[in-house]
Design a protein around this motif. Structure first.
Motif, PDB file in Angstrom:
ATOM      1  N   UNK A 140       0.862  -1.177   0.000  1.00 56.13           N
ATOM      2  CA  UNK A 140       0.000   0.000   0.000  1.00 56.13           C
ATOM      3  C   UNK A 140       0.902   1.231   0.000  1.00 56.13           C
ATOM      4  N   UNK A 141       0.751   2.051  -1.024  1.00 48.91           N
ATOM      5  CA  UNK A 141       1.555   3.271  -1.141  1.00 48.91           C
ATOM      6  C   UNK A 141       0.608   4.462  -1.103  1.00 48.91           C
ATOM      7  N   UNK A 142       0.743   5.273  -0.067  1.00 47.88           N
ATOM      8  CA  UNK A 142      -0.113   6.439   0.107  1.00 47.88           C
ATOM      9  C   UNK A 142       0.637   7.707  -0.284  1.00 47.88           C
ATOM     10  N   UNK A 143      -0.055   8.570  -1.007  1.00 48.87           N
ATOM     11  CA  UNK A 143       0.536   9.857  -1.370  1.00 48.87           C
ATOM     12  C   UNK A 143       0.103  10.882  -0.336  1.00 48.87           C
ATOM     13  N   UNK A 144       1.015  11.179   0.585  1.00 51.20           N
ATOM     14  CA  UNK A 144       0.747  12.161   1.622  1.00 51.20           C
ATOM     15  C   UNK A 144       1.250  13.524   1.197  1.00 51.20           C
ATOM     16  N   UNK A 145       1.867  14.248   2.121  1.00 51.54           N
ATOM     17  CA  UNK A 145       2.360  15.595   1.819  1.00 51.54           C
ATOM     18  C   UNK A 145       3.227  16.091   2.975  1.00 51.54           C
ATOM     19  N   UNK A 146       4.141  17.005   2.647  1.00 55.95           N
ATOM     20  CA  UNK A 146       4.864  17.681   3.715  1.00 55.95           C
ATOM     21  C   UNK A 146       3.895  18.464   4.602  1.00 55.95           C
ATOM     22  N   UNK A 147       2.716  18.760   4.068  1.00 58.81           N
ATOM     23  CA  UNK A 147       1.680  19.441   4.861  1.00 58.81           C
ATOM     24  C   UNK A 147       1.216  18.593   6.038  1.00 58.81           C
ATOM     25  N   UNK A 186       4.487   8.480   0.930  1.00 57.21           N
ATOM     26  CA  UNK A 186       5.310   9.436   0.193  1.00 57.21           C
ATOM     27  C   UNK A 186       4.796  10.839   0.506  1.00 57.21           C
ATOM     28  N   UNK A 187       5.690  11.726   0.946  1.00 58.15           N
ATOM     29  CA  UNK A 187       5.289  13.057   1.386  1.00 58.15           C
ATOM     30  C   UNK A 187       5.968  14.136   0.542  1.00 58.15           C
ATOM     31  N   UNK A 188       5.366  14.503  -0.591  1.00 53.04           N
ATOM     32  CA  UNK A 188       5.978  15.526  -1.444  1.00 53.04           C
ATOM     33  C   UNK A 188       5.714  16.933  -0.933  1.00 53.04           C
ATOM     34  N   UNK A 189       6.631  17.821  -1.294  1.00 49.87           N
ATOM     35  CA  UNK A 189       6.398  19.244  -1.124  1.00 49.87           C
ATOM     36  C   UNK A 189       5.724  19.794  -2.363  1.00 49.87           C
ATOM     37  N   UNK A 190       6.242  20.888  -2.903  1.00 51.04           N
ATOM     38  CA  UNK A 190       5.614  21.551  -4.046  1.00 51.04           C
ATOM     39  C   UNK A 190       5.807  20.735  -5.321  1.00 51.04           C
ATOM     40  N   UNK A 191       4.693  20.259  -5.882  1.00 54.18           N
ATOM     41  CA  UNK A 191       4.704  19.523  -7.139  1.00 54.18           C
ATOM     42  C   UNK A 191       3.787  20.268  -8.105  1.00 54.18           C
ATOM     43  N   UNK A 224       8.829   8.324  -9.792  1.00 50.69           N
ATOM     44  CA  UNK A 224      10.112   7.624  -9.640  1.00 50.69           C
ATOM     45  C   UNK A 224      10.239   7.026  -8.240  1.00 50.69           C
ATOM     46  N   UNK A 225       9.839   7.800  -7.232  1.00 54.43           N
ATOM     47  CA  UNK A 225       9.956   7.345  -5.848  1.00 54.43           C
ATOM     48  C   UNK A 225       8.959   6.236  -5.555  1.00 54.43           C
ATOM     49  N   UNK A 226       7.742   6.395  -6.053  1.00 52.22           N
ATOM     50  CA  UNK A 226       6.706   5.370  -5.847  1.00 52.22           C
ATOM     51  C   UNK A 226       7.149   4.032  -6.426  1.00 52.22           C
ATOM     52  N   UNK A 240       8.689   5.599   4.720  1.00 56.00           N
ATOM     53  CA  UNK A 240       8.306   6.991   4.515  1.00 56.00           C
ATOM     54  C   UNK A 240       9.382   7.721   3.738  1.00 56.00           C
ATOM     55  N   UNK A 241       8.953   8.534   2.784  1.00 57.48           N
ATOM     56  CA  UNK A 241       9.877   9.361   2.019  1.00 57.48           C
ATOM     57  C   UNK A 241       9.317  10.778   1.987  1.00 57.48           C
ATOM     58  N   UNK A 242      10.130  11.743   2.394  1.00 56.06           N
ATOM     59  CA  UNK A 242       9.765  13.152   2.299  1.00 56.06           C
ATOM     60  C   UNK A 242      10.642  13.788   1.237  1.00 56.06           C
ATOM     61  N   UNK A 243      10.025  14.466   0.278  1.00 55.47           N
ATOM     62  CA  UNK A 243      10.774  15.024  -0.849  1.00 55.47           C
ATOM     63  C   UNK A 243      10.252  16.424  -1.165  1.00 55.47           C
ATOM     64  N   UNK A 244      11.177  17.358  -1.334  1.00 52.24           N
ATOM     65  CA  UNK A 244      10.816  18.735  -1.662  1.00 52.24           C
ATOM     66  C   UNK A 244      11.723  19.252  -2.766  1.00 52.24           C
ATOM     67  N   UNK A 245      11.332  20.343  -3.417  1.00 52.69           N
ATOM     68  CA  UNK A 245      12.294  21.050  -4.272  1.00 52.69           C
ATOM     69  C   UNK A 245      13.473  21.523  -3.420  1.00 52.69           C
ATOM     70  N   UNK A 246      14.600  21.746  -4.052  1.00 53.35           N
ATOM     71  CA  UNK A 246      15.793  22.152  -3.321  1.00 53.35           C
ATOM     72  C   UNK A 246      15.566  23.426  -2.523  1.00 53.35           C
ATOM     73  N   UNK A 247      14.756  24.339  -3.043  1.00 53.98           N
ATOM     74  CA  UNK A 247      14.556  25.622  -2.381  1.00 53.98           C
ATOM     75  C   UNK A 247      13.287  25.664  -1.526  1.00 53.98           C
ATOM     76  N   UNK A 248      12.822  24.504  -1.112  1.00 52.24           N
ATOM     77  CA  UNK A 248      11.703  24.445  -0.168  1.00 52.24           C
ATOM     78  C   UNK A 248      12.134  23.657   1.051  1.00 52.24           C
TER      79      UNK A 248
END
Length: 259
Positions: A140-147, A186-191, A224-226, A240-248
């Motif tokens: 089970x892969x959930x798309x979360x968020x840095x939020x 998976x916890x992305x920042x700004x996408x 790619x991460x998923x 758990x993976x947290x990923x953001x743009x370099x400037x976030x």
């Protein structure tokens, strides 16, 4: 990737953005796809593109994950060849509005809670027992968020829903610890997808302003991460993976270049 060949992957919210990017990369890796979205025409277009490009089996279905009855009926009536789901990607999600909590629209709150939390629960509740029944090395892969880690102004309810995704992921991982099932958040920042367009109720200018002055992540970065998490050996669980743009740094701390 041989480990994903002929695996059946269910992806919600797959008509565009991260969901579509995941579908394409799983297909490239040899997986078979069940992809769903609220608009059947859009998700069927995605299915047709993927079939033509990768020559893999794709089942496109209309589904609003907010509708528990519809979720139950869809999973219960899957064709026999599609019932053994190996991987569930809970991608369907949205943000609505940037109002302060005491000025917000309850309809926006309900859309976020019903999709981001309840919809994820409905699909997980129906599919995980089938993984156990079929004795697959389910994932089970959930798309979360840095939020879901740190709140930011104007995002109170959205942040709360993504915090729920984190703790649902953590709790489920405990619940299935004695099984072959893995759980990843998976916890992305700004996408840059249509995320901000939806958040601002279709205002494209406001959406564009969110990404002005910074190079955001794109849907393919998250896909790619998923797929990396899904293709790890069976004894490896990427929790758990947290990923953001370099400037976030967080949802509210972003460096933007001035024009």
């Amino acid at each position: 990737m041989k480990i994903l060949k002929d695996k059946i992957v269910f992806i919600s919210g797959a008509s565009g953005g991260i969901g579509k990017a995941c579908a394409e990369l799983f297909a490239k890796s040899g997986a078979k796809l069940i992809i769903s979205a609220r608009t059947v025409e859009k998700v069927q277009e995605v299915a047709n593109e993927i079939k033509e490009k990768y020559q893999t089996d794709v089942l496109a279905l209309q589904l609003d994950v907010q509708d528990k009855k519809a979720v139950n009926e869809l999973i219960d009536t899957l064709p026999l060849d599609w019932q053994k789901i190996d991987i569930l990607v809970n991608n369907a999600g949205l943000a609505r509005g940037m109002d302060k909590l005491h000025e917000g629209e309850p309809e926006d709150w309900e859309a976020m809670i019903d999709t981001n939390v309840k919809g994820l629960l409905y699909l997980t509740r129906k599919i995980v027992p089938r993984m156990l029944e079929h004795n697959v090395n389910g994932h089970v892969i959930n798309i979360g968020s840095t939020a879901g880690i740190i709140a930011y102004p104007g995002g109170t309810v959205y942040c709360a829903t993504k915090a729920a995704v984190k703790f649902i992921s953590d709790g489920l991982r405990m619940d299935v610890v004695d099984t072959p099932i893995r759980v990843t958040n998976i916890q992305p920042g700004m996408v840059e997808t249509n995320f901000s367009v939806v958040r601002f109720h279709g205002n494209q200018q406001k959406a564009d302003n969110v990404y002005e002055g910074i190079e955001p992540l794109v849907a393919e970065d998250i896909a790619d991460i998923v797929v990396y998490a899904a293709s790890a050996p069976a004894h490896v669980q990427i929790c758990e993976v947290t990923v953001t743009p370099t400037h976030q740094a967080t949802g509210g701390i972003v460096h933007k270049e001035k024009k």
